[in-house]
Scaffold this motif. Structure first.
Motif, PDB file in Angstrom:
ATOM      1  N   GLY A  90       0.809  -1.205   0.000  1.00  0.00           N
ATOM      2  CA  GLY A  90       0.000   0.000   0.000  1.00  0.00           C
ATOM      3  C   GLY A  90       0.844   1.257   0.000  1.00  0.00           C
ATOM      4  N   VAL A  91       1.945   1.245   0.751  1.00  0.00           N
ATOM      5  CA  VAL A  91       2.854   2.403   0.772  1.00  0.00           C
ATOM      6  C   VAL A  91       3.477   2.602  -0.605  1.00  0.00           C
ATOM      7  CG1 VAL A  91       4.926   3.390   1.803  1.00  0.00           C
ATOM      8  CG2 VAL A  91       3.322   2.118   3.239  1.00  0.00           C
ATOM      9  N   TYR A  92       3.917   1.508  -1.240  1.00  0.00           N
ATOM     10  CA  TYR A  92       4.504   1.617  -2.575  1.00  0.00           C
ATOM     11  C   TYR A  92       3.495   2.158  -3.582  1.00  0.00           C
ATOM     12  CZ  TYR A  92       9.012  -0.674  -1.779  1.00  0.00           C
ATOM     13  OH  TYR A  92      10.293  -0.962  -1.367  1.00  0.00           O
ATOM     14  N   GLY A  93       2.211   1.910  -3.362  1.00  0.00           N
ATOM     15  CA  GLY A  93       1.190   2.388  -4.279  1.00  0.00           C
ATOM     16  C   GLY A  93       0.856   3.853  -4.110  1.00  0.00           C
ATOM     17  N   LEU A  94       1.422   4.510  -3.100  1.00  0.00           N
ATOM     18  CA  LEU A  94       1.106   5.911  -2.809  1.00  0.00           C
ATOM     19  C   LEU A  94       2.304   6.833  -3.028  1.00  0.00           C
ATOM     20  CD1 LEU A  94      -1.025   5.352   0.419  1.00  0.00           C
ATOM     21  CD2 LEU A  94      -1.868   6.262  -1.757  1.00  0.00           C
ATOM     22  N   VAL A  95       3.109   6.515  -4.013  1.00  0.00           N
ATOM     23  CA  VAL A  95       4.322   7.296  -4.290  1.00  0.00           C
ATOM     24  C   VAL A  95       3.988   8.784  -4.411  1.00  0.00           C
ATOM     25  CG1 VAL A  95       6.144   7.745  -5.985  1.00  0.00           C
ATOM     26  CG2 VAL A  95       5.530   5.390  -5.395  1.00  0.00           C
ATOM     27  N   GLY A  96       4.726   9.607  -3.658  1.00  0.00           N
ATOM     28  CA  GLY A  96       4.553  11.050  -3.697  1.00  0.00           C
ATOM     29  C   GLY A  96       3.458  11.582  -2.808  1.00  0.00           C
ATOM     30  N   SER A  97       2.665  10.695  -2.205  1.00  0.00           N
ATOM     31  CA  SER A  97       1.526  11.126  -1.401  1.00  0.00           C
ATOM     32  C   SER A  97       1.913  11.332   0.063  1.00  0.00           C
ATOM     33  CB  SER A  97       0.408  10.080  -1.465  1.00  0.00           C
ATOM     34  OG  SER A  97      -0.032   9.875  -2.777  1.00  0.00           O
ATOM     35  N   ARG A  98       1.070  12.065   0.765  1.00  0.00           N
ATOM     36  CA  ARG A  98       1.175  12.182   2.221  1.00  0.00           C
ATOM     37  C   ARG A  98       0.536  10.927   2.819  1.00  0.00           C
ATOM     38  NH1 ARG A  98      -1.460  17.813   3.726  1.00  0.00           N
ATOM     39  NH2 ARG A  98      -0.458  17.379   5.734  1.00  0.00           N
ATOM     40  N   VAL A  99       1.252  10.241   3.703  1.00  0.00           N
ATOM     41  CA  VAL A  99       0.826   8.904   4.133  1.00  0.00           C
ATOM     42  C   VAL A  99       0.980   8.734   5.641  1.00  0.00           C
ATOM     43  CG1 VAL A  99       1.295   6.414   3.939  1.00  0.00           C
ATOM     44  CG2 VAL A  99       1.427   7.868   1.915  1.00  0.00           C
ATOM     45  N   VAL A 100      -0.035   8.098   6.249  1.00  0.00           N
ATOM     46  CA  VAL A 100       0.033   7.594   7.617  1.00  0.00           C
ATOM     47  C   VAL A 100       0.040   6.081   7.532  1.00  0.00           C
ATOM     48  CG1 VAL A 100      -1.217   7.327   9.794  1.00  0.00           C
ATOM     49  CG2 VAL A 100      -1.085   9.564   8.707  1.00  0.00           C
ATOM     50  N   VAL A 101       1.010   5.452   8.179  1.00  0.00           N
ATOM     51  CA  VAL A 101       1.121   3.991   8.132  1.00  0.00           C
ATOM     52  C   VAL A 101       0.487   3.388   9.376  1.00  0.00           C
ATOM     53  CG1 VAL A 101       2.685   2.017   8.030  1.00  0.00           C
ATOM     54  CG2 VAL A 101       3.210   4.112   6.742  1.00  0.00           C
ATOM     55  N   GLU A 102      -0.531   2.570   9.177  1.00  0.00           N
ATOM     56  CA  GLU A 102      -1.224   1.900  10.280  1.00  0.00           C
ATOM     57  C   GLU A 102      -0.479   0.617  10.632  1.00  0.00           C
ATOM     58  OE1 GLU A 102      -4.832   1.943  12.750  1.00  0.00           O
ATOM     59  OE2 GLU A 102      -4.587   3.217  10.988  1.00  0.00           O
ATOM     60  N   VAL A 103      -0.276   0.383  11.932  1.00  0.00           N
ATOM     61  CA  VAL A 103       0.341  -0.867  12.370  1.00  0.00           C
ATOM     62  C   VAL A 103      -0.736  -1.789  12.939  1.00  0.00           C
ATOM     63  CG1 VAL A 103       2.575   0.217  12.809  1.00  0.00           C
ATOM     64  CG2 VAL A 103       0.896   0.068  14.668  1.00  0.00           C
ATOM     65  N   MET A 104      -0.454  -3.082  12.911  1.00  0.00           N
ATOM     66  CA  MET A 104      -1.438  -4.067  13.355  1.00  0.00           C
ATOM     67  C   MET A 104      -1.528  -4.098  14.876  1.00  0.00           C
ATOM     68  SD  MET A 104      -3.661  -6.367  12.475  1.00  0.00           S
ATOM     69  CE  MET A 104      -3.314  -6.915  10.812  1.00  0.00           C
ATOM     70  N   SER A 105      -2.706  -3.732  15.401  1.00  0.00           N
ATOM     71  CA  SER A 105      -2.923  -3.760  16.847  1.00  0.00           C
ATOM     72  C   SER A 105      -3.617  -5.054  17.234  1.00  0.00           C
ATOM     73  CB  SER A 105      -3.788  -2.560  17.264  1.00  0.00           C
ATOM     74  OG  SER A 105      -5.144  -2.787  16.888  1.00  0.00           O
ATOM     75  N   SER A 106      -3.968  -5.182  18.501  1.00  0.00           N
ATOM     76  CA  SER A 106      -4.686  -6.367  18.967  1.00  0.00           C
ATOM     77  C   SER A 106      -6.113  -6.421  18.415  1.00  0.00           C
ATOM     78  CB  SER A 106      -4.724  -6.394  20.504  1.00  0.00           C
ATOM     79  OG  SER A 106      -5.224  -5.173  21.020  1.00  0.00           O
ATOM     80  N   MET A 107      -6.563  -5.358  17.736  1.00  0.00           N
ATOM     81  CA  MET A 107      -7.836  -5.401  17.001  1.00  0.00           C
ATOM     82  C   MET A 107      -7.770  -6.446  15.895  1.00  0.00           C
ATOM     83  SD  MET A 107     -10.451  -2.944  17.315  1.00  0.00           S
ATOM     84  CE  MET A 107     -10.805  -2.328  15.670  1.00  0.00           C
ATOM     85  N   LYS A 108      -6.564  -6.603  15.293  1.00  0.00           N
ATOM     86  CA  LYS A 108      -6.342  -7.543  14.182  1.00  0.00           C
ATOM     87  C   LYS A 108      -7.276  -7.246  13.007  1.00  0.00           C
ATOM     88  CE  LYS A 108      -4.291 -11.329  16.812  1.00  0.00           C
ATOM     89  NZ  LYS A 108      -4.090 -10.593  18.059  1.00  0.00           N
ATOM     90  N   ARG A 109      -7.461  -5.959  12.751  1.00  0.00           N
ATOM     91  CA  ARG A 109      -8.319  -5.558  11.627  1.00  0.00           C
ATOM     92  C   ARG A 109      -7.489  -5.329  10.375  1.00  0.00           C
ATOM     93  NH1 ARG A 109     -12.452  -0.549  12.165  1.00  0.00           N
ATOM     94  NH2 ARG A 109     -10.519   0.657  12.115  1.00  0.00           N
ATOM     95  N   HIS A 110      -6.557  -4.393  10.441  1.00  0.00           N
ATOM     96  CA  HIS A 110      -5.589  -4.222   9.372  1.00  0.00           C
ATOM     97  C   HIS A 110      -4.402  -3.437   9.915  1.00  0.00           C
ATOM     98  CE1 HIS A 110      -8.746  -0.995   8.384  1.00  0.00           C
ATOM     99  NE2 HIS A 110      -7.807  -0.362   9.027  1.00  0.00           N
ATOM    100  N   GLY A 111      -3.269  -3.582   9.256  1.00  0.00           N
ATOM    101  CA  GLY A 111      -2.067  -2.896   9.713  1.00  0.00           C
ATOM    102  C   GLY A 111      -0.821  -3.656   9.322  1.00  0.00           C
TER     103      GLY A 111
END
Length: 343
Positions: free
Chosen positions: A101-122
């Motif tokens: 997902g990060v590679y797909g956003l070249v040049g964009s402003r990005v926040v990177v989500e990490v995987m929490s104990s929610m286990k939803r996405h990250g």
């Protein structure tokens, strides 16, 4: 005659100010139906507080909000290469939950989500080593962690965040800004004390807009009242009236979200027993409506229609009249009102 959300404006805004004061660098969340108030209204409230960033749920919401809010817009749904492209200005910040997902956003402003104990996405811990090269191609705004609401296992939310901070530091990734969700003000203070060089930004929606339950009230107007005797047939399915009383036609139906309910997590014996009782009553067409009249929550006479509900009011209750308004116990995030009225 309408389904109306009444807002005690002064009280509602006083609550907002208290939340903004408790959470420095707050990012208000405006997604879905705007927590019952609508996107236009929430954009106005955010501007009144002088906040420069707002979070929305999707790119479509960002496209709609860009002309209502002049600050930065953070899209919470993570980017996917297969998504439909939506034209957005540079002040929109995208979330990414994978290295791809990060590679797909070249040049964009990005926040990177990490995987929490929610286990939803990250991003998972094992992928942190691959992240550095991908981040060179974007403008990193920070990392984010979305935490669960309940911790039935007794774990500590702050310790979970600290664990991720340690992993990011070990991977030599920048810890300038961390976006967090579902932390209390004291928990956020603990993090700020331990990591004074990191800017922590709380993303808050429900607590900000809906934290003071007494500041808002839903009411549905009575459109018609018809007296009935026990056994009289009525409605689409020609059911029989359970007793003497009135059929009250009230503004608010399925198009407003009346009668619609999200599944609940039933964790106690009492809540499960109540759930079983409601299910049992539903099998004999006894469904409690969200409308309150004469001090009691009244039964649907039949399933709600698209824009109105028909209630059975028994003869022993006070008789409703056209123009009366019935308080309605509705979930803000699933309700679409006809109007919002300040008072």
């Amino acid at each position: 005659m309408a389904l109306t959300l009444y807002v005690d404006r002064d009280r509602w805004r006083a609550h907002q100010r208290s939340v903004v004061a408790d959470f420095p660098d707050l990012i208000p969340v405006c997604k879905g139906n705007g927590y019952g108030f609508g996107h236009d209204r929430l954009a106005e409230e955010v501007a009144l507080h002088g906040l420069e960033t707002m979070a929305v749920g999707t790119t479509y919401e960002a496209a709609a909000m860009k002309d209502r809010f002049s600050g930065d817009l953070l899209v919470l749904t993570p980017y996917r290469r297969s998504e439909e492209p939506v034209p957005l200005p540079d002040r929109v910040i995208r979330s990414a939950s994978s290295v791809d997902g990060v590679y797909g956003l070249v040049g964009s402003r990005v926040v990177v989500e990490v995987m929490s104990s929610m286990k939803r996405h990250g991003v998972s811990p094992r992928d942190l080593g691959k992240l550095q090269a991908a981040l060179d191609e974007v403008r990193l705004e920070g990392f984010a962690i979305h935490l669960p609401l309940d911790r039935t296992d007794g774990t500590d939310a702050v310790e979970e965040v600290i664990g991720w901070m340690d992993r990011l530091r070990a991977a030599r990734l920048p810890l300038d800004t961390m976006f967090v969700s579902h932390l209390s003000a004291p928990e956020l203070s603990r993090l700020r004390q331990q990591f004074p060089q990191t800017r922590f930004r709380a993303r808050i929606g429900t607590r900000l807009w809906l934290g003071d339950h007494g500041a808002t009230e839903y009411r549905g107007a009575v459109l018609d009242v018809t007296p009935v005797a026990k056994g009289d047939r009525f409605g689409y399915r020609q059911q029989k009236a359970p007793g003497d009383g009135w059929l009250a036609v009230v503004a608010g139906g399925t198009s407003h979200g009346v009668g619609l309910e999200a599944p609940k997590a039933l964790q106690t014996i009492t809540s499960r027993a109540k759930g079983m009782a409601r299910a049992g009553l539903a099998t004999v067409n006894r469904n409690l409506s969200p409308f309150v009249w004469d001090g009691k929550q009244r039964w649907f006479a039949e399933p709600p229609h698209m824009q109105v509900s028909i209630l059975f009011v028994p003869a022993e209750a006070k008789g409703p009249k056209v123009g009366d308004e019935l308080k309605a116990i509705l979930r803000h995030t699933t309700t679409q009102v006809d109007r919002v009225v300040d008072r």
